[in-house]
Design a protein around this motif. Sequence first.
Motif, PDB file in Angstrom:
ATOM      1  N   ILE A 153      -2.819-108.475 -15.361  1.00 14.87           N
ATOM      2  CA  ILE A 153      -3.423-109.536 -14.536  1.00 14.87           C
ATOM      3  C   ILE A 153      -4.700-110.047 -15.188  1.00 14.87           C
ATOM      4  O   ILE A 153      -4.915-111.256 -15.318  1.00 14.87           O
ATOM      5  CB  ILE A 153      -3.733-109.018 -13.113  1.00 14.87           C
ATOM      6  CG1 ILE A 153      -2.444-108.703 -12.362  1.00 14.87           C
ATOM      7  CG2 ILE A 153      -4.537-110.057 -12.332  1.00 14.87           C
ATOM      8  CD1 ILE A 153      -2.671-108.028 -11.016  1.00 14.87           C
ATOM      9  N   ARG A 154      -5.563-109.095 -15.609  1.00 15.05           N
ATOM     10  CA  ARG A 154      -6.848-109.480 -16.212  1.00 15.05           C
ATOM     11  C   ARG A 154      -6.658-110.277 -17.502  1.00 15.05           C
ATOM     12  O   ARG A 154      -7.389-111.231 -17.764  1.00 15.05           O
ATOM     13  CB  ARG A 154      -7.694-108.237 -16.478  1.00 15.05           C
ATOM     14  CG  ARG A 154      -8.353-107.653 -15.241  1.00 15.05           C
ATOM     15  CD  ARG A 154      -9.390-106.611 -15.617  1.00 15.05           C
ATOM     16  NE  ARG A 154      -8.761-105.385 -16.112  1.00 15.05           N
ATOM     17  CZ  ARG A 154      -8.425-104.358 -15.340  1.00 15.05           C
ATOM     18  NH1 ARG A 154      -8.645-104.404 -14.045  1.00 15.05           N
ATOM     19  NH2 ARG A 154      -7.876-103.271 -15.864  1.00 15.05           N
ATOM     20  N   SER A 155      -5.704-109.891 -18.300  1.00 14.82           N
ATOM     21  CA  SER A 155      -5.505-110.566 -19.587  1.00 14.82           C
ATOM     22  C   SER A 155      -4.838-111.924 -19.429  1.00 14.82           C
ATOM     23  O   SER A 155      -5.108-112.847 -20.202  1.00 14.82           O
ATOM     24  CB  SER A 155      -4.667-109.678 -20.517  1.00 14.82           C
ATOM     25  OG  SER A 155      -3.356-109.485 -19.998  1.00 14.82           O
ATOM     26  N   GLU A 156      -3.981-112.056 -18.417  1.00 15.72           N
ATOM     27  CA  GLU A 156      -3.235-113.294 -18.243  1.00 15.72           C
ATOM     28  C   GLU A 156      -3.989-114.359 -17.451  1.00 15.72           C
ATOM     29  O   GLU A 156      -3.750-115.556 -17.628  1.00 15.72           O
ATOM     30  CB  GLU A 156      -1.901-113.008 -17.543  1.00 15.72           C
ATOM     31  CG  GLU A 156      -0.917-112.214 -18.384  1.00 15.72           C
ATOM     32  CD  GLU A 156      -0.538-112.941 -19.659  1.00 15.72           C
ATOM     33  OE1 GLU A 156      -0.078-114.086 -19.592  1.00 15.72           O
ATOM     34  OE2 GLU A 156      -0.719-112.338 -20.745  1.00 15.72           O
ATOM     35  N   ARG A 157      -4.915-113.952 -16.598  1.00 18.69           N
ATOM     36  CA  ARG A 157      -5.612-114.925 -15.744  1.00 18.69           C
ATOM     37  C   ARG A 157      -6.314-116.020 -16.556  1.00 18.69           C
ATOM     38  O   ARG A 157      -6.140-117.208 -16.277  1.00 18.69           O
ATOM     39  CB  ARG A 157      -6.605-114.215 -14.823  1.00 18.69           C
ATOM     40  CG  ARG A 157      -7.225-115.158 -13.783  1.00 18.69           C
ATOM     41  CD  ARG A 157      -8.197-114.401 -12.886  1.00 18.69           C
ATOM     42  NE  ARG A 157      -7.541-113.398 -12.085  1.00 18.69           N
ATOM     43  CZ  ARG A 157      -6.888-113.638 -10.957  1.00 18.69           C
ATOM     44  NH1 ARG A 157      -6.799-114.881 -10.504  1.00 18.69           N
ATOM     45  NH2 ARG A 157      -6.330-112.649 -10.277  1.00 18.69           N
ATOM     46  N   PRO A 158      -7.123-115.676 -17.567  1.00 20.05           N
ATOM     47  CA  PRO A 158      -7.783-116.742 -18.333  1.00 20.05           C
ATOM     48  C   PRO A 158      -6.816-117.606 -19.145  1.00 20.05           C
ATOM     49  O   PRO A 158      -7.144-118.718 -19.520  1.00 20.05           O
ATOM     50  CB  PRO A 158      -8.750-115.978 -19.246  1.00 20.05           C
ATOM     51  CG  PRO A 158      -8.187-114.601 -19.344  1.00 20.05           C
ATOM     52  CD  PRO A 158      -7.561-114.334 -18.009  1.00 20.05           C
ATOM     53  N   LYS A 159      -5.632-117.081 -19.413  1.00 19.37           N
ATOM     54  CA  LYS A 159      -4.648-117.853 -20.168  1.00 19.37           C
ATOM     55  C   LYS A 159      -3.935-118.867 -19.280  1.00 19.37           C
ATOM     56  O   LYS A 159      -3.559-119.951 -19.742  1.00 19.37           O
ATOM     57  CB  LYS A 159      -3.597-116.926 -20.786  1.00 19.37           C
ATOM     58  CG  LYS A 159      -4.133-115.893 -21.756  1.00 19.37           C
ATOM     59  CD  LYS A 159      -3.006-114.981 -22.227  1.00 19.37           C
ATOM     60  CE  LYS A 159      -3.503-113.837 -23.090  1.00 19.37           C
ATOM     61  NZ  LYS A 159      -2.394-112.924 -23.485  1.00 19.37           N
ATOM     62  N   LYS A 160      -3.753-118.512 -18.016  1.00 19.28           N
ATOM     63  CA  LYS A 160      -2.935-119.319 -17.122  1.00 19.28           C
ATOM     64  C   LYS A 160      -3.738-120.192 -16.152  1.00 19.28           C
ATOM     65  O   LYS A 160      -3.181-121.108 -15.543  1.00 19.28           O
ATOM     66  CB  LYS A 160      -2.004-118.406 -16.308  1.00 19.28           C
ATOM     67  CG  LYS A 160      -1.024-117.593 -17.158  1.00 19.28           C
ATOM     68  CD  LYS A 160      -0.068-118.498 -17.912  1.00 19.28           C
ATOM     69  CE  LYS A 160       0.932-117.675 -18.717  1.00 19.28           C
ATOM     70  NZ  LYS A 160       1.883-118.536 -19.453  1.00 19.28           N
ATOM     71  N   MET A 161      -5.022-119.896 -16.000  1.00 18.03           N
ATOM     72  CA  MET A 161      -5.828-120.645 -15.039  1.00 18.03           C
ATOM     73  C   MET A 161      -7.010-121.318 -15.725  1.00 18.03           C
ATOM     74  O   MET A 161      -7.583-120.778 -16.673  1.00 18.03           O
ATOM     75  CB  MET A 161      -6.345-119.717 -13.934  1.00 18.03           C
ATOM     76  CG  MET A 161      -5.235-119.112 -13.083  1.00 18.03           C
ATOM     77  SD  MET A 161      -5.867-118.162 -11.677  1.00 18.03           S
ATOM     78  CE  MET A 161      -6.589-119.480 -10.672  1.00 18.03           C
ATOM     79  N   LEU A 162      -7.367-122.485 -15.242  1.00 14.79           N
ATOM     80  CA  LEU A 162      -8.505-123.205 -15.796  1.00 14.79           C
ATOM     81  C   LEU A 162      -9.791-122.432 -15.518  1.00 14.79           C
ATOM     82  O   LEU A 162      -9.946-121.826 -14.454  1.00 14.79           O
ATOM     83  CB  LEU A 162      -8.610-124.593 -15.169  1.00 14.79           C
ATOM     84  CG  LEU A 162      -7.520-125.606 -15.509  1.00 14.79           C
ATOM     85  CD1 LEU A 162      -7.706-126.877 -14.677  1.00 14.79           C
ATOM     86  CD2 LEU A 162      -7.540-125.953 -16.989  1.00 14.79           C
ATOM     87  N   SER A 163     -10.712-122.465 -16.448  1.00 11.41           N
ATOM     88  CA  SER A 163     -12.015-121.837 -16.242  1.00 11.41           C
ATOM     89  C   SER A 163     -12.797-122.646 -15.208  1.00 11.41           C
ATOM     90  O   SER A 163     -12.452-123.794 -14.893  1.00 11.41           O
ATOM     91  CB  SER A 163     -12.798-121.793 -17.551  1.00 11.41           C
ATOM     92  OG  SER A 163     -13.146-123.111 -17.956  1.00 11.41           O
ATOM     93  N   ALA A 164     -13.868-122.047 -14.675  1.00 12.25           N
ATOM     94  CA  ALA A 164     -14.709-122.752 -13.703  1.00 12.25           C
ATOM     95  C   ALA A 164     -15.278-124.026 -14.311  1.00 12.25           C
ATOM     96  O   ALA A 164     -15.383-125.070 -13.641  1.00 12.25           O
ATOM     97  CB  ALA A 164     -15.836-121.831 -13.231  1.00 12.25           C
TER      98      ALA A 164
END
Length: 296
Positions: A10-21
């Motif tokens: 989850i931690r590794s995939e979140r920044p890959k799949k979701m736009l940053s703030a």
Amino acid sequence: MELETFKNFIRSERPKKMLSAFEITYLSFTALGYDQKDKQFFIDNTSQIVKNIREENWKQFLKDESNFAKYIYRELVHRSNLTNLDKEEAIIQFLESHEQHVYALALSNTQSRRTRAGNEFEHILEFILMGIGVSLDTQGSVGSGVFETSHLAKLVDCVAPGATEYKLDKRNTSLISARERWQEVGDEMSRTQAREMYLATLDDSITDNVATIIGKNNIILVTLEEYKNDLYKNSPHVISFETMIDELLTKEFVWNNYPYSEENRKEKRERYQRQIDKHSDKPFIVQYYKNLKDSI
């Protein structure tokens, strides 16, 4: 999939799949057409702009989070032994076998939301100040190392008119923190030697008594214009975003004729050029830093 492996996934995939703030805020900023507005528009409508971008960010974030959850669950299902089962049996077995996994994703989403909310708020203020043309440096533009060595640490999100000016004359610079942890900001103020700090927040539960305590630490609470008028009408320690901007613009006059050394000018030009290069795909930001660079 083992639970700890799943959490790491989850931690590794979140920044890959979701736009940053930062990316989601810039997307909202441009989608609302604010990159085409002039300086006076931002000055006159700051509080409303903050609200509008927050609302637009939330809409986009919910879409991103939903798609991310679908992706994670799909991966989890693919790695589960659910063959030769009908749909109902497969669903029941999946939920029974992965109760902790479902909880882990929900918890991760909650933590992510809290972190992103503060980061997005910081970037909203940053883009508004850019639209007005206020000179500033942020953690992202100068790096945390500069702030740490200047005793600004991580609690300060930006300094106006800049980090160079802060090193030259702390009392005539403005520190801005888009945080709600006012106690920590108060502790940090004792080390900065700055005249004051703006603490920008959307929290409407801060009492007049707390606002007074904040003020005694040379911290000015900054909030929406409607909150100022309705909740803190008689508090001298609370101002609106619009008032903060007026003060920032006034303070800039102090630096108009400042005798910067060539070393100082070079430092500022190089910093602005790095931001121009970094954000080459974002015309609004590029133009902002080009204007600052040309004014040196």
